[in-house]
Design a protein around this motif. Structure first.
Motif, PDB file in Angstrom:
ATOM      1  N   VAL A   1       1.467   2.380 -11.900  1.00 15.35           N
ATOM      2  CA  VAL A   1       1.206   2.036 -10.714  1.00 15.35           C
ATOM      3  C   VAL A   1       0.969   0.425 -10.510  1.00 15.35           C
ATOM      4  CG1 VAL A   1      -0.330   2.105  -8.568  1.00 15.35           C
ATOM      5  CG2 VAL A   1       0.426   4.256 -10.169  1.00 15.35           C
ATOM      6  N   THR A   2       0.230  -0.303 -11.471  1.00 14.22           N
ATOM      7  CA  THR A   2       0.113  -1.484 -11.287  1.00 14.22           C
ATOM      8  C   THR A   2       1.288  -2.284 -11.619  1.00 14.22           C
ATOM      9  OG1 THR A   2      -2.356  -1.229 -12.340  1.00 14.22           O
ATOM     10  CG2 THR A   2      -1.263  -3.400 -12.574  1.00 14.22           C
ATOM     11  N   ALA A   3       2.142  -1.893 -12.550  1.00 12.03           N
ATOM     12  CA  ALA A   3       3.468  -2.416 -12.802  1.00 12.03           C
ATOM     13  C   ALA A   3       4.179  -2.486 -11.582  1.00 12.03           C
ATOM     14  CB  ALA A   3       4.262  -1.925 -13.829  1.00 12.03           C
TER      15      ALA A   3
ATOM     16  N   ARG B   1       6.155  -4.765 -20.979  1.00  8.14           N
ATOM     17  CA  ARG B   1       5.279  -4.199 -21.890  1.00  8.14           C
ATOM     18  C   ARG B   1       5.134  -2.933 -21.637  1.00  8.14           C
ATOM     19  NH1 ARG B   1       2.845  -9.347 -22.410  1.00  8.14           N
ATOM     20  NH2 ARG B   1       1.271  -8.813 -20.974  1.00  8.14           N
ATOM     21  N   ILE B   2       4.924  -2.600 -20.256  1.00  6.68           N
ATOM     22  CA  ILE B   2       4.465  -1.153 -19.913  1.00  6.68           C
ATOM     23  C   ILE B   2       5.880  -0.393 -19.781  1.00  6.68           C
ATOM     24  CG2 ILE B   2       3.640   0.181 -17.831  1.00  6.68           C
ATOM     25  CD1 ILE B   2       1.720  -2.296 -17.227  1.00  6.68           C
TER      26      ILE B   2
ATOM     27  N   ALA C   1       0.778  -1.316  -0.012  1.00  4.89           N
ATOM     28  CA  ALA C   1       0.064   0.022   0.086  1.00  4.89           C
ATOM     29  C   ALA C   1       0.960   1.169  -0.118  1.00  4.89           C
ATOM     30  CB  ALA C   1      -0.804  -0.018   1.109  1.00  4.89           C
ATOM     31  N   ARG C   2       1.877   1.186   0.768  1.00  6.00           N
ATOM     32  CA  ARG C   2       2.681   2.322   0.817  1.00  6.00           C
ATOM     33  C   ARG C   2       3.480   2.596  -0.698  1.00  6.00           C
ATOM     34  NH1 ARG C   2       4.074   7.183   3.225  1.00  6.00           N
ATOM     35  NH2 ARG C   2       6.339   7.644   2.943  1.00  6.00           N
ATOM     36  N   LEU C   3       3.943   1.680  -1.150  1.00  5.71           N
ATOM     37  CA  LEU C   3       4.517   1.544  -2.661  1.00  5.71           C
ATOM     38  C   LEU C   3       3.551   2.215  -3.693  1.00  5.71           C
ATOM     39  CD1 LEU C   3       7.010   0.476  -4.177  1.00  5.71           C
ATOM     40  CD2 LEU C   3       5.508  -1.649  -4.646  1.00  5.71           C
ATOM     41  N   ARG C   4       2.110   1.872  -3.522  1.00  6.97           N
ATOM     42  CA  ARG C   4       1.204   2.068  -4.205  1.00  6.97           C
ATOM     43  C   ARG C   4       1.101   3.730  -4.026  1.00  6.97           C
ATOM     44  NH1 ARG C   4      -2.485  -0.350  -2.576  1.00  6.97           N
ATOM     45  NH2 ARG C   4      -2.719  -2.147  -3.999  1.00  6.97           N
ATOM     46  N   ASP C   5       1.006   4.256  -3.016  1.00 14.74           N
ATOM     47  CA  ASP C   5       0.864   5.749  -2.807  1.00 14.74           C
ATOM     48  C   ASP C   5       1.959   6.331  -3.191  1.00 14.74           C
ATOM     49  OD1 ASP C   5      -1.415   5.039  -1.296  1.00 14.74           O
ATOM     50  OD2 ASP C   5      -0.544   5.246   0.609  1.00 14.74           O
ATOM     51  N   VAL C   6       3.271   6.086  -3.045  1.00 21.23           N
ATOM     52  CA  VAL C   6       4.463   6.601  -3.695  1.00 21.23           C
ATOM     53  C   VAL C   6       4.406   6.706  -5.191  1.00 21.23           C
ATOM     54  CG1 VAL C   6       6.817   6.625  -3.695  1.00 21.23           C
ATOM     55  CG2 VAL C   6       5.763   6.067  -1.596  1.00 21.23           C
ATOM     56  N   ALA C   7       3.932   5.607  -5.734  1.00 20.76           N
ATOM     57  CA  ALA C   7       3.989   5.503  -7.010  1.00 20.76           C
ATOM     58  C   ALA C   7       2.879   6.529  -7.733  1.00 20.76           C
ATOM     59  CB  ALA C   7       3.557   4.026  -7.561  1.00 20.76           C
TER      60      ALA C   7
END
Length: 378
Positions: A42-44, A111-112, A18-24
């Motif tokens: 963000v998904t990647a 791919r992204i 969750a922390r990683l997602r917020d930073v991204a």
């Protein structure tokens, strides 16, 4: 513009994702990613973080601001300590990746990402990826300031997560320091053990009694230091030493060093398990080694057997008391006081005792009894 490191997220548990997602999300917003691009990126990032946690034992994700063809881009370096990714999971043309297999989602991330490099092996995996938005902003130092400001606002919204991250960084730093210290003690101990072996070889070839005596005393001193470094290398805390284990080894080393002559002297050690900081423990070991050496040299003149006792009582918070005694000849009334002796051994004992503000008393009426009292330590 050179890549500018922005922040690092430790990857150990699901909450870190969750922390990683917020930073991204924060950084892709600053870099003006479009809504669809932001979701994909963000998904990647989250996919790489999950893989590091699930398959890599422990990981770290470091974000940076970099550039591609003069345009600002988001850099991401993910490292872990796993067993590596199978080669078939890295091939873009390989079979579909199992939902539970190593390398889950890597082809999608490839791919992204604008750039995607993988270095993997038995010692772990290192993935270096770059994500470039379609309408890239020109690379500039001002953009770095904006990204850092946005991350500061994110930390302010969730101070608990930021504090937890700092605490883990500190814990990792301490663990790294302890590992380096253990390696240092290991190498130092090995070198000292080699020196002890060389001293023993030289002693076996020495023809003069005086030379053998000097080498024997040196063997005891260096052997005490070698044991201390061995204990520090083996211990869970590189700065602590088990005094009881160290003194047992000092006694054994002394018995071994002085064996082979006409005298047989046993050494009894009484010391409860006591963890002391390394310098204090080493100094006590050196003091007791010198007192044992003196007993072997002077206490049992004209005798073929003797007994030396080493007793340690107390603890650092209350004060530690040493008593080294023997059942030897003691001190004649007109003998020079040993604590005033100018010999190297007694000079060492006096110096080390003084350094720790300890008191030293000697009683020679019935054998020799040396008392040293160390004050309480915080």
């Amino acid at each position: 513009m050179k890549p500018a490191k922005l922040t690092t997220v430790t990857l150990e548990q699901s909450a870190d994702v969750a922390r990683l997602r917020d930073v991204a999300m924060t950084l892709t917003t600053v870099l003006n990613f479009g809504a669809f691009e932001r979701t994909r990126t963000v998904t990647a990032v989250v996919e790489l973080g999950r893989n590091a946690i699930e398959h890599g034992q422990k990981g770290r994700a470091t974000f940076s601001l970099t550039e591609v063809n003069g345009k600002s881009a988001l850099g991401l370096l993910v490292t872990d300590q796993g067993r590596g990714i199978p080669e078939e999971n890295l091939s873009p043309d390989g079979p579909p990746t199992s939902s539970t297999g190593m390398g889950l989602g890597l082809r999608g991330v490839q791919r992204i990402a604008t750039r995607f490099d993988v270095d993997t092996g038995h010692e772990g995996t290192r993935i270096d990826a770059t994500f470039l938005p379609a309408a890239g902003l020109p690379a500039s130092p001002q953009l770095v300031d904006q990204a850092e400001g946005a991350l500061t606002e994110l930390r302010a919204k969730d101070p608990t997560a930021a504090l937890s991250e700092k605490n883990r960084e500190l814990t990792e730093g301490i663990a790294d320091r302890d590992l380096l210290m253990q390696e240092l003690h290991h190498r130092t101990g090995n070198n000292l053990a080699l020196i002890v072996a060389l001293i023993r070889m030289s002693k076996s070839q020495a023809e003069q009694d005086e030379t053998q005596q000097v080498l024997t005393e040196l063997e005891v001193r260096v052997g005490s230091l070698a044991k201390a470094h061995e204990l520090m290398q083996r211990g869970t805390d590189a700065g602590q030493v088990d005094l009881a284990e160290m003194l047992d080894e000092v006694a054994k080393n002394s018995e071994r060093a002085f064996s082979g002559g006409a005298l047989t002297a046993n050494i009894e050690v009484s010391c409860a398990t006591l963890q002391l900081d390394s310098k204090f423990a080493i100094d006590i070991g050196l003091i007791i080694g010198e007192l044992i050496t003196n007993a072997f040299k002077y206490a049992f003149v004209g005798r073929d057997r003797g007994l030396i006792r080493v007793e340690v009582t107390g603890d650092p918070t209350q004060g530690i008391a040493l008593l080294v005694s023997d059942n030897g000849v003691g001190l004649p009334p007109d003998a020079e006081r040993p604590e005033r002796s100018n010999s190297l051994g007694w000079r060492m004992i006096r110096t080390l005792t003084f350094q720790h503000d300890a008191t030293l008393t000697v009683d020679g009426a019935d054998g020799l009894r040396v008392h040293i009292k160390f004050p309480a330590r915080s």
